[in-house]
Scaffold this motif. Structure first.
Motif, PDB file in Angstrom:
ATOM      1  N   ASN A 284      -9.252  -9.108 -13.070  1.00 51.00           N
ATOM      2  CA  ASN A 284      -9.641  -7.789 -12.821  1.00 51.00           C
ATOM      3  C   ASN A 284      -9.989  -7.367 -14.254  1.00 51.00           C
ATOM      4  O   ASN A 284      -9.033  -7.487 -15.103  1.00 51.00           O
ATOM      5  N   SER A 285     -10.935  -6.401 -14.341  1.00 44.10           N
ATOM      6  CA  SER A 285     -11.143  -5.594 -15.686  1.00 44.10           C
ATOM      7  C   SER A 285      -9.799  -4.702 -15.790  1.00 44.10           C
ATOM      8  O   SER A 285      -9.271  -4.287 -15.039  1.00 44.10           O
ATOM      9  N   PHE A 286      -9.696  -4.414 -17.254  1.00 40.80           N
ATOM     10  CA  PHE A 286      -8.837  -3.232 -17.410  1.00 40.80           C
ATOM     11  C   PHE A 286      -9.002  -1.811 -16.705  1.00 40.80           C
ATOM     12  O   PHE A 286      -8.077  -1.333 -16.244  1.00 40.80           O
ATOM     13  N   LYS A 287     -10.353  -1.432 -16.745  1.00 43.52           N
ATOM     14  CA  LYS A 287     -10.708  -0.353 -15.989  1.00 43.52           C
ATOM     15  C   LYS A 287     -10.490  -0.398 -14.508  1.00 43.52           C
ATOM     16  O   LYS A 287      -9.836   0.575 -14.040  1.00 43.52           O
ATOM     17  N   ASN A 288     -10.495  -1.555 -13.787  1.00 42.51           N
ATOM     18  CA  ASN A 288     -10.182  -1.562 -12.492  1.00 42.51           C
ATOM     19  C   ASN A 288      -8.541  -1.399 -12.125  1.00 42.51           C
ATOM     20  O   ASN A 288      -8.082  -0.966 -11.187  1.00 42.51           O
ATOM     21  N   ARG A 289      -7.836  -2.264 -13.295  1.00 46.47           N
ATOM     22  CA  ARG A 289      -6.433  -2.271 -13.088  1.00 46.47           C
ATOM     23  C   ARG A 289      -6.051  -0.733 -13.172  1.00 46.47           C
ATOM     24  O   ARG A 289      -4.940  -0.408 -12.647  1.00 46.47           O
ATOM     25  N   VAL A 290      -6.573  -0.047 -14.086  1.00 46.31           N
ATOM     26  CA  VAL A 290      -6.138   1.535 -14.467  1.00 46.31           C
ATOM     27  C   VAL A 290      -6.546   2.436 -13.089  1.00 46.31           C
ATOM     28  O   VAL A 290      -5.601   3.309 -13.042  1.00 46.31           O
ATOM     29  N   ARG A 291      -7.478   1.970 -12.421  1.00 47.49           N
ATOM     30  CA  ARG A 291      -7.936   2.831 -11.444  1.00 47.49           C
ATOM     31  C   ARG A 291      -6.914   2.443 -10.189  1.00 47.49           C
ATOM     32  O   ARG A 291      -6.414   3.443  -9.447  1.00 47.49           O
ATOM     33  N   ALA A 292      -6.653   1.210 -10.150  1.00 50.69           N
ATOM     34  CA  ALA A 292      -5.969   0.755  -8.557  1.00 50.69           C
ATOM     35  C   ALA A 292      -4.484   1.235  -8.710  1.00 50.69           C
ATOM     36  O   ALA A 292      -4.119   1.604  -7.822  1.00 50.69           O
ATOM     37  N   ALA A 293      -4.127   1.065  -9.893  1.00 49.50           N
ATOM     38  CA  ALA A 293      -2.411   1.329  -9.870  1.00 49.50           C
ATOM     39  C   ALA A 293      -2.041   2.759  -9.701  1.00 49.50           C
ATOM     40  O   ALA A 293      -1.062   2.995  -8.713  1.00 49.50           O
ATOM     41  N   PRO A 294      -2.589   3.583 -10.063  1.00 49.13           N
ATOM     42  CA  PRO A 294      -2.337   5.263  -9.879  1.00 49.13           C
ATOM     43  C   PRO A 294      -2.814   5.387  -8.483  1.00 49.13           C
ATOM     44  O   PRO A 294      -1.885   6.272  -7.822  1.00 49.13           O
ATOM     45  N   GLY A 295      -3.865   4.926  -8.151  1.00 51.07           N
ATOM     46  CA  GLY A 295      -4.366   5.296  -6.718  1.00 51.07           C
ATOM     47  C   GLY A 295      -3.451   4.569  -5.701  1.00 51.07           C
ATOM     48  O   GLY A 295      -3.077   5.161  -4.766  1.00 51.07           O
ATOM     49  N   GLY A 296      -3.018   3.359  -5.844  1.00 45.33           N
ATOM     50  CA  GLY A 296      -1.967   2.828  -4.970  1.00 45.33           C
ATOM     51  C   GLY A 296      -0.513   3.496  -4.832  1.00 45.33           C
ATOM     52  O   GLY A 296      -0.028   4.068  -3.828  1.00 45.33           O
ATOM     53  N   ILE A 297      -0.292   3.630  -6.034  1.00 43.51           N
ATOM     54  CA  ILE A 297       1.124   4.455  -6.103  1.00 43.51           C
ATOM     55  C   ILE A 297       1.189   6.040  -5.179  1.00 43.51           C
ATOM     56  O   ILE A 297       2.082   6.363  -4.558  1.00 43.51           O
ATOM     57  N   PHE A 298      -0.298   6.617  -5.632  1.00 40.84           N
ATOM     58  CA  PHE A 298      -0.264   8.093  -4.855  1.00 40.84           C
ATOM     59  C   PHE A 298      -0.536   7.696  -3.373  1.00 40.84           C
ATOM     60  O   PHE A 298       0.505   8.480  -2.542  1.00 40.84           O
ATOM     61  N   LEU A 299      -1.172   6.703  -2.639  1.00 39.53           N
ATOM     62  CA  LEU A 299      -1.245   6.559  -1.552  1.00 39.53           C
ATOM     63  C   LEU A 299       0.161   6.201  -0.471  1.00 39.53           C
ATOM     64  O   LEU A 299       0.369   6.453   0.324  1.00 39.53           O
ATOM     65  N   THR A 300       0.861   5.306  -1.351  1.00 41.63           N
ATOM     66  CA  THR A 300       2.073   4.782  -1.059  1.00 41.63           C
ATOM     67  C   THR A 300       3.063   5.962  -0.886  1.00 41.63           C
ATOM     68  O   THR A 300       3.748   6.141  -0.011  1.00 41.63           O
TER      69      THR A 300
END
Length: 75
Positions: free
Chosen positions: A32-48
């Motif tokens: 995964n690109s760095f940009k996708n990782r930066v988007r996925a992690a905070p979004g996942g934390i928020f939803l959890t």
């Protein structure tokens, strides 16, 4: 006395938490690109966190947007 911290879990809360765990896991997938990782992690934390927050509420009405239950392919 019963504990007031028990969670009220319905399918919505469970799927909200799962839809947060999946992007968190995707942030650690090699390739995964760095940009996708930066988007996925905070979004996942928020939803959890939102799923856990709603599961512990005893009153009120909460809306779950359908978009959090859809799997979207990265661009």
């Amino acid at each position: 006395m019963s504990s007031s911290s028990s969670a009220h879990r319905s399918a919505y809360e469970v799927f909200a938490v799962l839809s947060g765990i999946i992007p968190i896991g995707a942030a650690f997938v090699p390739g995964n690109s760095f940009k996708n990782r930066v988007r996925a992690a905070p979004g996942g934390i928020f939803l959890t966190c939102y799923g856990r927050y709603v599961a512990h509420r005893t009153t009120g009405t909460f809306r779950f947007p359908v978009v959090i239950f859809l799997i979207r392919r990265p661009r």
